[in-house]
Design a protein around this motif. Structure first.
Motif, short mmCIF file in Angstrom:
data_model
loop_
_atom_site.label_atom_id
_atom_site.label_comp_id
_atom_site.label_asym_id
_atom_site.label_seq_id
_atom_site.Cartn_x
_atom_site.Cartn_y
_atom_site.Cartn_z
N ALA A 46 -4.19 -0.59 -4.08
CA ALA A 46 -4.01 -0.11 -2.64
C ALA A 46 -2.48 -0.67 -2.31
CB ALA A 46 -5.17 -0.87 -1.91
N TYR A 47 -2.15 -1.83 -2.52
CA TYR A 47 -0.76 -2.04 -2.42
C TYR A 47 0.31 -1.05 -2.95
CZ TYR A 47 3.79 -4.41 -3.15
OH TYR A 47 5.23 -4.59 -3.13
N PHE A 48 0.09 -0.74 -4.19
CA PHE A 48 1.36 0.02 -4.82
C PHE A 48 1.09 1.51 -3.98
CE2 PHE A 48 1.03 -2.84 -8.32
CZ PHE A 48 2.24 -3.15 -8.47
N SER A 49 -0.10 1.96 -3.84
CA SER A 49 -0.23 3.41 -3.21
C SER A 49 0.49 3.26 -1.71
CB SER A 49 -1.78 3.79 -3.06
OG SER A 49 -2.24 3.94 -4.43
N THR A 62 -14.30 5.69 -9.66
CA THR A 62 -13.37 7.06 -8.89
C THR A 62 -13.49 7.12 -7.64
OG1 THR A 62 -13.51 8.43 -11.14
CG2 THR A 62 -13.00 9.39 -8.91
N LEU A 63 -14.73 6.99 -7.00
CA LEU A 63 -14.95 6.90 -5.59
C LEU A 63 -14.45 5.70 -5.04
CD1 LEU A 63 -16.53 8.17 -3.25
CD2 LEU A 63 -18.29 7.02 -3.86
N PHE A 84 -10.60 3.24 -1.27
CA PHE A 84 -9.93 1.73 -1.01
C PHE A 84 -8.58 1.69 -1.53
CE2 PHE A 84 -14.64 1.49 -0.64
CZ PHE A 84 -14.69 1.03 0.41
N ALA A 85 -8.24 2.64 -2.37
CA ALA A 85 -6.95 2.45 -3.22
C ALA A 85 -5.96 3.59 -2.79
CB ALA A 85 -7.07 1.98 -4.63
N GLU A 86 -6.43 4.61 -2.51
CA GLU A 86 -5.82 5.67 -2.34
C GLU A 86 -5.71 6.31 -0.85
OE1 GLU A 86 -3.61 7.21 -4.53
OE2 GLU A 86 -4.05 5.88 -6.04
N LEU A 130 -3.02 4.82 6.12
CA LEU A 130 -2.47 3.72 6.97
C LEU A 130 -0.80 3.57 7.10
CD1 LEU A 130 -3.02 1.07 8.72
CD2 LEU A 130 -3.20 -0.15 6.50
N ALA A 131 -0.25 3.71 5.78
CA ALA A 131 1.18 3.80 5.49
C ALA A 131 1.85 4.95 6.20
CB ALA A 131 1.49 3.53 4.06
#
Length: 420
Positions: free
Chosen positions: A21-24, A102-103, A108-110, A116-117
């Motif tokens: 999630a951080y990297f995305s 995948t879900l 939560f990570a994509e 938000l970003a």
């Protein structure tokens, strides 16, 4: 990982998803940040802005770093999820882990971190740039190697990643930015800024007072008539000429004229000695250029001439400034509203001599301004002939009716609203 408990694996999986999630979010936040605002903050010595700007200097390295980190984390998460699935569901665990992970990654990570970003790019980009800067140093050899391969592939199709596109705004894009800044800029300030951007596209010919409307004094008139005209002059500078405008003598300042009028011996020779030299302006000079020339020459008024040197009109510094700030309380030409009369049926009666650009501003219309400057000239050019009244026609979707013609000029036109 056989010695690691299932609960510990869940914790590891959760950490890996958070890292993903951080990297995305970092990728979306940094790439979505407003470059203009970023440069502004950088000039104000904002540390986060400087870090992000430094990373964006080489977007190929930044993207390479983020994708390397994101892929490593996602692959590790997939391995951990597979082990958890096998422990909990046996052979079915692989399918459960695949669909379940995948879900989870998608939500939560994509989608969530990237959304938000995108909404708060600065709040995400500035803090994350600290970690990315450290990771870039740690993974620099791997990042460079990856970029070397990918950049080589890009060169095969004629693309050089080092040639970063400058994010400068064109005039039209800047006008869009200004027009969309209604929350921060009053409407009159917006109009002034967009008018300044348009100065290069408008020439002195577009705003000049036509030679037929120049208020001037014939120096060959009777002296009493000249004195009376000087006394009743409406402008600070008055043009003097001999018999016709083309034989212009010069401008006399009202202050000088009044000073001479108070003297007992005031005659034509003394008036001519007080005349100031004429400043000539080519008709195709842009307003932006002419504004600078007026400033350099310390002039406020000039006669507009064509390529043959014939006088076509008169332009003043005030005329140019009015293009930016709007009409002043005094002007050398009639306000468009004096030539435009609204009718009860919604149509508009317009004087044929009105300037098309002024008419467009007055009525928020979009009549052509590339050719003739007056409404009469626009109609004559469209018909390729001097019409007889009454006559109906349509120009750019505006229905017009020629009402009155006098001395081969269209004096009055009735215009209906745009039908487009």
């Amino acid at each position: 990982m056989e010695d690691i408990s299932t609960s510990a694996l869940f914790i590891i999986l959760g950490v890996l998803i958070l890292m993903s999630a951080y990297f995305s979010s970092s990728e979306t936040g940094i790439m979505s940040i407003n470059r203009i605002r970023l440069r502004h903050l950088e000039k104000e010595n904002h540390r986060g802005a400087k870090r992000v700007s430094n990373l964006l200097n080489r977007p190929d390295r930044l993207i390479g770093l983020i994708l390397i980190g994101n892929n490593l984390v996602n692959i590790a998460a997939a391995q951990v999820a597979t082990i958890i699935g096998l422990r909990l569901y046996g052979d079915m665990g692989i399918a459960v882990a695949t669909f379940g992970l995948t879900l989870v990654v998608l939500i939560f990570a994509e989608v969530t971190p990237k959304t938000l970003a995108a909404l708060y790019p600065e709040k995400v980009a500035f803090p994350s740039s600290v970690i990315l800067k450290v990771l870039l140093k740690v993974l620099f050899p791997l990042v460079v190697a990856t970029n070397w391969i990918t950049n080589g592939m890009l060169r095969l199709v004629g693309i050089t990643p080092q040639e970063i596109e400058e994010h400068s705004l064109s005039k039209e894009e800047l006008k869009t930015v200004v027009n969309e800044s209604s929350a921060m800029l009053p409407s009159n300030h917006q109009n002034m800024l967009t008018s300044i951007l348009d100065l290069d596209h408008v020439t002195v010919e577009d705003i000049m007072i036509p030679r037929s409307e120049i208020n001037a004094i014939d120096i060959n008139d009777e002296w009493k008539d000249i004195a009376r005209q000087l006394t009743n002059a409406q402008h600070t500078r008055v043009l003097l000429y001999r018999d016709q405008i083309d034989d212009a003598v010069g401008f006399i300042h009202a202050r000088d004229a009044l000073r001479l009028l108070t003297k007992e011996q005031f005659d034509k020779p003394s008036l001519l000695r007080a005349v100031r030299e004429i400043y000539y302006v080519p008709e195709n000079t842009s307003l932006n250029t002419q504004l600078i020339k007026f400033q350099e020459a310390k002039e406020r008024i000039g006669l507009v001439v064509d390529e043959y040197g014939d006088i076509q009109g008169l332009v003043t510094l005030e005329d140019i400034l009015e293009e930016v700030v709007g009409d002043f309380t005094t002007t050398q030409t009639r306000a468009p509203s004096e030539d435009v009369n609204m009718q009860r049926d919604g149509s508009v009666m317009v004087d044929g001599s009105v300037n098309v650009r002024d008419l467009n501003k007055e009525m928020s219309w979009d009549l052509p301004t590339e050719g003739p400057k007056t409404l009469s000239g626009l109609i004559v050019e469209h018909l390729e002939d001097i019409p007889d009244a009454p006559l109906g026609l349509t120009i750019s979707g505006y229905k017009m009716e020629v009402i009155e013609i006098k001395e081969n000029m269209i004096k009055m036109v009735k215009i209906s609203s745009n039908t487009n």
